[in-house]
Design a protein around this motif. Structure first.
Motif, PDB file in Angstrom:
ATOM      1  N   ASP A 261    -105.656  -6.495  81.555  1.00 27.63           N
ATOM      2  CA  ASP A 261    -104.056  -6.408  82.098  1.00 27.63           C
ATOM      3  C   ASP A 261    -103.537  -5.090  81.239  1.00 27.63           C
ATOM      4  O   ASP A 261    -103.780  -4.695  80.817  1.00 27.63           O
ATOM      5  CB  ASP A 261    -103.336  -7.903  82.479  1.00 27.63           C
ATOM      6  N   LEU A 262    -102.263  -4.637  81.759  1.00 28.60           N
ATOM      7  CA  LEU A 262    -101.476  -3.763  81.373  1.00 28.60           C
ATOM      8  C   LEU A 262    -100.640  -3.835  79.670  1.00 28.60           C
ATOM      9  O   LEU A 262    -101.155  -3.056  78.735  1.00 28.60           O
ATOM     10  CB  LEU A 262    -100.350  -3.326  82.176  1.00 28.60           C
ATOM     11  N   GLU A 263    -100.769  -5.494  79.435  1.00 30.69           N
ATOM     12  CA  GLU A 263    -100.459  -5.635  78.685  1.00 30.69           C
ATOM     13  C   GLU A 263    -101.920  -5.522  77.499  1.00 30.69           C
ATOM     14  O   GLU A 263    -101.123  -6.035  76.135  1.00 30.69           O
ATOM     15  CB  GLU A 263     -99.656  -6.720  78.514  1.00 30.69           C
ATOM     16  N   GLU A 264    -102.375  -5.229  78.175  1.00 33.38           N
ATOM     17  CA  GLU A 264    -103.933  -5.282  77.226  1.00 33.38           C
ATOM     18  C   GLU A 264    -104.810  -4.055  77.320  1.00 33.38           C
ATOM     19  O   GLU A 264    -105.359  -3.444  76.379  1.00 33.38           O
ATOM     20  CB  GLU A 264    -104.707  -6.368  77.942  1.00 33.38           C
ATOM     21  N   LYS A 265    -103.502  -2.959  77.360  1.00 34.80           N
ATOM     22  CA  LYS A 265    -103.722  -1.281  77.635  1.00 34.80           C
ATOM     23  C   LYS A 265    -104.554  -0.899  75.940  1.00 34.80           C
ATOM     24  O   LYS A 265    -105.533  -0.224  75.852  1.00 34.80           O
ATOM     25  CB  LYS A 265    -103.563  -0.694  78.030  1.00 34.80           C
ATOM     26  N   GLU A 266    -103.807  -1.622  75.256  1.00 32.96           N
ATOM     27  CA  GLU A 266    -105.013  -1.160  73.720  1.00 32.96           C
ATOM     28  C   GLU A 266    -105.971  -1.434  73.301  1.00 32.96           C
ATOM     29  O   GLU A 266    -106.933  -0.973  72.780  1.00 32.96           O
ATOM     30  CB  GLU A 266    -103.504  -1.355  72.452  1.00 32.96           C
ATOM     31  N   ILE A 267    -105.409  -3.024  74.089  1.00 35.77           N
ATOM     32  CA  ILE A 267    -107.211  -3.881  73.465  1.00 35.77           C
ATOM     33  C   ILE A 267    -108.705  -2.826  74.522  1.00 35.77           C
ATOM     34  O   ILE A 267    -110.026  -2.654  74.108  1.00 35.77           O
ATOM     35  CB  ILE A 267    -107.132  -4.952  73.546  1.00 35.77           C
ATOM     36  N   ALA A 268    -108.278  -2.533  75.512  1.00 37.00           N
ATOM     37  CA  ALA A 268    -108.796  -1.722  76.765  1.00 37.00           C
ATOM     38  C   ALA A 268    -109.560  -0.141  75.649  1.00 37.00           C
ATOM     39  O   ALA A 268    -110.433  -0.174  75.861  1.00 37.00           O
ATOM     40  CB  ALA A 268    -108.540  -1.563  77.801  1.00 37.00           C
ATOM     41  N   LYS A 269    -107.912   0.896  74.990  1.00 32.68           N
ATOM     42  CA  LYS A 269    -108.419   1.833  74.795  1.00 32.68           C
ATOM     43  C   LYS A 269    -109.302   1.392  73.493  1.00 32.68           C
ATOM     44  O   LYS A 269    -110.662   2.410  73.486  1.00 32.68           O
ATOM     45  CB  LYS A 269    -107.220   2.077  74.151  1.00 32.68           C
ATOM     46  N   GLU A 270    -109.184   0.281  72.834  1.00 32.13           N
ATOM     47  CA  GLU A 270    -110.393   0.776  71.387  1.00 32.13           C
ATOM     48  C   GLU A 270    -111.510  -0.263  72.107  1.00 32.13           C
ATOM     49  O   GLU A 270    -112.944   0.567  71.761  1.00 32.13           O
ATOM     50  CB  GLU A 270    -109.843  -1.069  70.883  1.00 32.13           C
ATOM     51  N   TRP A 271    -111.875  -1.171  73.315  1.00 30.94           N
ATOM     52  CA  TRP A 271    -113.043  -0.714  73.765  1.00 30.94           C
ATOM     53  C   TRP A 271    -113.899  -0.009  74.112  1.00 30.94           C
ATOM     54  O   TRP A 271    -115.049   0.552  74.380  1.00 30.94           O
ATOM     55  CB  TRP A 271    -112.565  -2.192  75.197  1.00 30.94           C
ATOM     56  N   ILE A 272    -113.306   0.826  75.332  1.00 32.72           N
ATOM     57  CA  ILE A 272    -114.140   2.581  75.510  1.00 32.72           C
ATOM     58  C   ILE A 272    -114.637   3.046  75.230  1.00 32.72           C
ATOM     59  O   ILE A 272    -115.124   3.582  74.904  1.00 32.72           O
ATOM     60  CB  ILE A 272    -112.885   2.457  76.976  1.00 32.72           C
ATOM     61  N   LYS A 273    -113.564   3.208  73.978  1.00 31.85           N
ATOM     62  CA  LYS A 273    -114.176   3.402  72.092  1.00 31.85           C
ATOM     63  C   LYS A 273    -115.327   2.826  71.498  1.00 31.85           C
ATOM     64  O   LYS A 273    -116.810   3.953  71.450  1.00 31.85           O
ATOM     65  CB  LYS A 273    -113.265   4.102  71.503  1.00 31.85           C
ATOM     66  N   LYS A 274    -115.820   1.824  72.049  1.00 34.32           N
ATOM     67  CA  LYS A 274    -117.159   1.416  70.920  1.00 34.32           C
ATOM     68  C   LYS A 274    -117.848   1.073  71.612  1.00 34.32           C
ATOM     69  O   LYS A 274    -118.325   1.419  72.763  1.00 34.32           O
ATOM     70  CB  LYS A 274    -116.252  -0.363  70.820  1.00 34.32           C
TER      71      LYS A 274
ATOM     72  N   GLU B 151    -104.662  11.203  77.533  1.00 29.38           N
ATOM     73  CA  GLU B 151    -105.235  11.795  75.937  1.00 29.38           C
ATOM     74  C   GLU B 151    -105.649  10.521  75.429  1.00 29.38           C
ATOM     75  O   GLU B 151    -104.792   9.367  75.152  1.00 29.38           O
ATOM     76  CB  GLU B 151    -104.655  12.576  74.475  1.00 29.38           C
ATOM     77  N   LEU B 152    -107.051  10.378  75.175  1.00 26.49           N
ATOM     78  CA  LEU B 152    -107.822   9.119  74.639  1.00 26.49           C
ATOM     79  C   LEU B 152    -109.314   9.718  73.714  1.00 26.49           C
ATOM     80  O   LEU B 152    -110.174  10.463  74.499  1.00 26.49           O
ATOM     81  CB  LEU B 152    -107.938   8.224  75.514  1.00 26.49           C
ATOM     82  N   GLN B 153    -108.858   9.831  72.186  1.00 25.68           N
ATOM     83  CA  GLN B 153    -110.083  10.616  71.312  1.00 25.68           C
ATOM     84  C   GLN B 153    -111.495   9.869  71.744  1.00 25.68           C
ATOM     85  O   GLN B 153    -111.506   8.539  71.903  1.00 25.68           O
ATOM     86  CB  GLN B 153    -109.432  10.145  70.318  1.00 25.68           C
ATOM     87  N   GLY B 154    -112.358  10.515  71.566  1.00 23.08           N
ATOM     88  CA  GLY B 154    -113.453  10.915  72.632  1.00 23.08           C
ATOM     89  C   GLY B 154    -114.146  11.713  73.070  1.00 23.08           C
ATOM     90  O   GLY B 154    -114.116  11.796  73.754  1.00 23.08           O
TER      91      GLY B 154
END
Length: 118
Positions: free
Chosen positions: A105-118, A6-9
């Motif tokens: 990197d996996l440690e940056e997955k929250e950053i990646a989720k925000e990036w994909i939404k923008k 699940e990832l909103q968008g």
């Protein structure tokens, strides 16, 4: 195995890959991509790899066919992993699509989720 997460968008496909992907795994994504395309939007794909070892040959072939058929349909692809070869695959994909592709990197997955939404 490929798990839909699940990832909103409205135009985001989010998946988590582990182990080895096969043809059935890749076929799970087709309806999700087509649902987005049918709405006239480009696809944003969040692809997380945790303990991911690659594809079997039919799975790789199906993935290549899908990526080639939809090369112009992707807007952004976030590749999230923890291995050097996963970063290499991200770089390898760039000439084959108009999408903006970025490795995290996996440690940056929250950053990646925000990036994909923008």
């Amino acid at each position: 195995m490929l798990q839909i997460i699940e990832l909103q968008g409205k135009n985001i496909v989010a998946t988590k890959a582990s182990g080895k992907l096969d043809k059935k795994d890749i076929e799970k994504i087709h309806p999700l991509i087509h649902a987005i395309l049918d709405k006239g939007m480009k696809v944003r794909w969040y692809f997380e790899m945790e303990e991911f070892t690659g594809w079997d040959f039919p799975g790789l072939w199906e993935d290549l066919k899908m990526d080639t058929a939809h090369a112009k349909d992707y807007e952004k692809i976030a590749m999230v992993g923890n291995k050097k070869w996963q970063d290499w695959i991200t770089q390898f994909m760039k000439p084959f699509t108009n999408a903006e592709i970025k490795y995290f990197d996996l440690e940056e997955k929250e950053i990646a989720k925000e990036w994909i939404k923008k």
